[in-house]
Design a protein around this motif. Structure first.
Motif, PDB file in Angstrom:
ATOM      1  N   ARG A 202      -1.511 -14.915 -26.838  1.00  0.00           N
ATOM      2  CA  ARG A 202      -2.273 -15.788 -25.945  1.00  0.00           C
ATOM      3  C   ARG A 202      -2.100 -17.247 -26.336  1.00  0.00           C
ATOM      4  O   ARG A 202      -2.013 -18.117 -25.498  1.00  0.00           O
ATOM      5  CB  ARG A 202      -3.740 -15.424 -25.951  1.00  0.00           C
ATOM      6  CG  ARG A 202      -4.004 -14.152 -25.193  1.00  0.00           C
ATOM      7  CD  ARG A 202      -5.463 -13.857 -25.108  1.00  0.00           C
ATOM      8  NE  ARG A 202      -5.679 -12.609 -24.391  1.00  0.00           N
ATOM      9  CZ  ARG A 202      -6.818 -11.967 -24.369  1.00  0.00           C
ATOM     10  NH1 ARG A 202      -7.858 -12.450 -25.025  1.00  0.00           N
ATOM     11  NH2 ARG A 202      -6.932 -10.861 -23.708  1.00  0.00           N
TER      12      ARG A 202
ATOM     13  N   ASN B 233       0.755  -5.482 -26.631  1.00  0.00           N
ATOM     14  CA  ASN B 233      -0.190  -4.519 -27.199  1.00  0.00           C
ATOM     15  C   ASN B 233       0.321  -3.090 -27.071  1.00  0.00           C
ATOM     16  O   ASN B 233       0.143  -2.281 -27.977  1.00  0.00           O
ATOM     17  CB  ASN B 233      -1.558  -4.649 -26.532  1.00  0.00           C
ATOM     18  CG  ASN B 233      -2.261  -5.919 -26.944  1.00  0.00           C
ATOM     19  OD1 ASN B 233      -2.002  -6.466 -28.001  1.00  0.00           O
ATOM     20  ND2 ASN B 233      -3.148  -6.382 -26.094  1.00  0.00           N
TER      21      ASN B 233
ATOM     22  N   THR C 250      -2.713  -9.883 -29.895  1.00  0.00           N
ATOM     23  CA  THR C 250      -3.315 -10.487 -28.707  1.00  0.00           C
ATOM     24  C   THR C 250      -3.613 -11.959 -28.948  1.00  0.00           C
ATOM     25  O   THR C 250      -3.341 -12.808 -28.087  1.00  0.00           O
ATOM     26  CB  THR C 250      -4.614  -9.741 -28.333  1.00  0.00           C
ATOM     27  OG1 THR C 250      -4.317  -8.364 -28.133  1.00  0.00           O
ATOM     28  CG2 THR C 250      -5.221 -10.324 -27.076  1.00  0.00           C
TER      29      THR C 250
END
Length: 76
Positions: free
Chosen positions: A71, A47, A67
């Motif tokens: 993940r 990020n 993100t």
């Protein structure tokens, strides 16, 4: 965060150069994969790298997209 603004600028320029290097070296990689690679090299989160690249008007996906995909890759 660096106290000296020139150190921050040097870091940001280095991130931009590494991003362009990986884009040229690995043209089949997705932008998110390149961002993750640069993040690993400079010990920052994807990020943060995305935010820095947006300052240089590099076309990158939104923070939420980065993100989401980072993940997913780490959970697999």
């Amino acid at each position: 965060m660096a106290r000296n603004q020139s150190l921050t600028n040097q870091r940001n320029n280095f991130i931009r150069l590494r991003f362009t290097h990986h884009r040229k070296k690995n043209p089949k990689w997705t932008v998110i994969a390149v961002i993750e690679e640069v993040a690993v090299e400079v010990y920052l989160s994807p990020n943060t790298v995305t935010k820095i690249l947006k300052e240089y008007d590099v076309p990158v996906p939104s923070k939420d997209t980065v993100t989401k995909y980072t993940r997913q890759n780490h959970l697999s």
